[in-house]
Structures are given as C-alpha cells and as structure tokens.
Design an enzyme around this catalytic site. Structure first.
Site, mmCIF file in Angstrom:
data_model
loop_
_atom_site.group_PDB
_atom_site.id
_atom_site.type_symbol
_atom_site.label_atom_id
_atom_site.label_comp_id
_atom_site.label_asym_id
_atom_site.label_seq_id
_atom_site.Cartn_x
_atom_site.Cartn_y
_atom_site.Cartn_z
ATOM 1 N N TYR A 79 57.336 46.086 39.578
ATOM 2 C CA TYR A 79 56.636 44.993 38.924
ATOM 3 C C TYR A 79 57.548 44.342 37.899
ATOM 4 O O TYR A 79 57.968 44.976 36.921
ATOM 5 C CB TYR A 79 55.371 45.486 38.236
ATOM 6 C CG TYR A 79 54.323 46.065 39.170
ATOM 7 C CD1 TYR A 79 54.417 45.939 40.555
ATOM 8 C CD2 TYR A 79 53.243 46.769 38.660
ATOM 9 C CE1 TYR A 79 53.470 46.483 41.390
ATOM 10 C CE2 TYR A 79 52.280 47.311 39.493
ATOM 11 C CZ TYR A 79 52.399 47.166 40.854
ATOM 12 O OH TYR A 79 51.448 47.722 41.681
ATOM 13 N N PHE A 224 42.818 45.884 43.948
ATOM 14 C CA PHE A 224 41.992 44.768 44.413
ATOM 15 C C PHE A 224 40.533 45.212 44.456
ATOM 16 O O PHE A 224 39.811 44.972 45.419
ATOM 17 C CB PHE A 224 42.479 44.335 45.805
ATOM 18 C CG PHE A 224 42.437 42.832 46.027
ATOM 19 C CD1 PHE A 224 43.214 41.982 45.262
ATOM 20 C CD2 PHE A 224 41.631 42.298 47.008
ATOM 21 C CE1 PHE A 224 43.179 40.609 45.472
ATOM 22 C CE2 PHE A 224 41.595 40.935 47.229
ATOM 23 C CZ PHE A 224 42.364 40.080 46.454
ATOM 24 N N PRO A 225 40.040 45.891 43.396
ATOM 25 C CA PRO A 225 38.738 46.546 43.493
ATOM 26 C C PRO A 225 37.537 45.620 43.386
ATOM 27 O O PRO A 225 36.447 46.018 43.782
ATOM 28 C CB PRO A 225 38.757 47.529 42.315
ATOM 29 C CG PRO A 225 39.636 46.873 41.308
ATOM 30 C CD PRO A 225 40.705 46.183 42.113
ATOM 31 N N GLY A 229 34.719 38.189 48.005
ATOM 32 C CA GLY A 229 34.580 37.042 48.874
ATOM 33 C C GLY A 229 33.254 36.327 48.714
ATOM 34 O O GLY A 229 32.733 36.169 47.614
#
Length: 324
Positions: A79, A224-225, A229
């Site tokens: 990162y 990405f919890p 959508g």
C-alpha cells in the site's frame, strides 16, 4: 448453506491465536492513500500508490480511530509502496496497549495499476524486515501472506514466514484470498490465525471459508465488507432493516457480518472520521433472527455479487476500496 453460529448475539471481541484479543470492527488502511481524480467517480481507479496529500488529516484519522475503539489496523507493504506503514507508525507508535497493526507481504508494485504476486521466500523475508523498520517494531503481531504464488511451493512461502516466527520477528501468521483447500494445506505447514478474503452481503463466494474458519476459531477478515450494490439503495431491503433498527445501512451490513460468524472481523476502510464512528457503532447493533434471515436471503437474488465485484478477480490485488 451452513451459517456458523448465526443464531447467537455477536460478541464484540475476537482473540487472534488465543492471545491477541481485539474488537471485531477493525480498520482497513488501504483507503488511506492519495485518491486520483478519476477514482472519485470510478473507485476501481484508486491506485493506492502514494500517501495521502493531507498527511496531517490522515494522522488525525488514525488517532481518532483508536479513540473510537479500533484495536486492529490492517495494512500491507504494497500500500503506497510502504508509506501506509510509515504513516501508521508516525500516527500511533508506540502501539502497546493501544492498537495491533497487521500487515501483508507477497505482492510487488511495478506501477500504479499493477499488483503482481511474488512469493519467493527470500523476498517475503526481506519485505517483513522492511515492515519491521517502517512500523518501528521488533515483532509483527500479524503477518499475512498477501497471495499464494503458484510459482513457488506453498511450503517454501509459508516456511519463510515460519522462519520469521521462529526468530521472534512474527507473532502470528495469516493468509489472504484463499480457498478452504488452500487453507487446509497451509495449516499442515504453519498455524494460521486469520484469513482475509473479499466478502459481504452481496459477494458470498467464500461462504465455505467463513464456515471453516468459524469451526476452527480462525479470524475471517472480510475486505470490501459493506459493498451492497442495489440492495443498499434507499428503498432496498438493507435500508428497510436499518430503519427498523434505527441504524444506517452500512451499520446493518456490518452487524450482519458480525452475526454471520463468531470469528468475523470486518476491516472497513474510510477517509472520513464520521464514517469511522458509524462503522464502530455496528458493534452495538443486534439483529433479530428474522432480520438476519431476511438479509441472508439477499444472496439468492440474481444480481447478488455483481455490484461488489472488485479487480481482485482480475489482478493479484484489488485496486478498489475495502469498504467505503
């Protein structure tokens, strides 16, 4: 589908390896990077290539995260080319009694949009040494193999981490983006205390890994919890449950994760202190059986998983964001 221990109210704490207890909402530092203008409209263009331009603001956010109760921060040597680890050290060192820092090794960054798996044992050991320096510690509490590299025997890759563990430079070992079979094979070589895979209400491809880790007391750290959508829209089912709870959709999605497995430790990322506080509030939310089941059934809809697809499926690491 077997949903591990989902009928019991969630505990606020998980102990990594039985000796490293942390609250079950952690912070994913991948978001703590410079955001190119194109990423404002397309999160898949977030390169995680440089430290944030507002360094003081990032330091303040990290310190506020700890004040709000975050006890584990997840980062990686890849990162911002190590600048993420340096930023965490500048903000929070010494960490003792405040926060645990987990990092990862096993991916190289030739350019802003490239994430290349590299598991040569000597490289893994070198990167761990660099992480020790950047984080200003003598031992990494949790070092995760960022990806299993098919070019090298798994025993050699994990053997490098085990060597670091034997030297007292690594406390616990974890994995990222693995299947149940890969996890079983890894556990024949080293003790594994955590797995970090993409997982949320819509992206349920690792349900079997969630169940396996719960059965064996291994932390499952979904990145990405809170990607939900269309389900997260104002008129969607997540928002409906959130209104019933007096919570936000993000808190509701995180609360579902916490109840989905007793060893679930979500790592949402954000550049907003308000969102940090919102995420931590999920620890206080308890879903009823009916609410949990209603959310759980979202995975049966035809579009489940499509909206949360990340470039993880295209490259060695997501260029997107683990949370918001």
């Amino acid at each position: 589908m077997t949903n591990a221990a989902h009928t019991a109210p969630h505990s606020p704490v998980h102990s990594f390896g039985g000796d490293l207890p942390v609250r079950r909402i952690a912070y994913g530092a991948m978001r703590l990077a410079e955001t190119p203008e194109e990423a404002l409209t397309d999160p898949l263009r977030a390169t995680i290539w440089r430290a944030p331009a507002d360094r003081e603001g990032a330091i303040a956010l990290l310190r506020q995260a700890v004040e709000l109760g975050v006890e584990l921060i997840d980062t990686a040597d890849a990162y911002s080319l190590g600048q993420s680890e340096e930023l965490i050290a500048e903000a929070l060192h010494p960490y003792a009694g405040k926060v645990t820092v987990a990092t990862k090794a096993g991916v190289v960054r030739p350019g802003p949009y490239e994430w290349v798996t590299h598991g040569h044992p000597a490289y893994l050991r070198q990167q761990a040494e660099l992480s020790l320096r950047r984080l200003r510690v003598e031992r990494l509490d949790l070092l995760q193999l960022h990806r299993i590299d098919p070019e090298y025997p798994l025993a050699d890759q994990l053997g490098a981490l085990r060597q670091l563990q034997d030297e007292g430079k690594v406390r616990h070992i974890g994995l990222s983006e693995v299947t149940v079979d890969e996890l079983r094979a890894a556990r024949e070589i080293v003790p594994v205390v955590s797995v970090q895979n993409v997982y949320n209400l819509a992206e349920r491809g690792h349900d079997d890994v969630v169940d396996y880790t719960a059965e064996h007391g291994i932390a499952f750290m979904p990145y990405f919890p809170v990607a939900m959508g269309a389900h997260a829209g104002p008129g969607g089912p997540v928002a409906a449950v959130a209104r019933e709870l007096g919570a936000t959709p993000a808190q509701t999605a995180l609360a579902w994760l916490l109840r989905r497995s007793p060893t679930m430790v979500p790592i949402p990322g954000t550049q907003s202190i308000d969102h940090l506080a919102e995420n931590m509030g999920a620890l206080d939310i308890q879903l009823s059986d009916e609410q949990y089941d209603r959310l759980d059934r979202l995975s049966e809809s035809t579009d489940a998983g499509q909206s949360s697809r990340t470039p993880e499926r295209q490259t060695a690491e997501t260029r997107g964001t683990p949370g918001r």
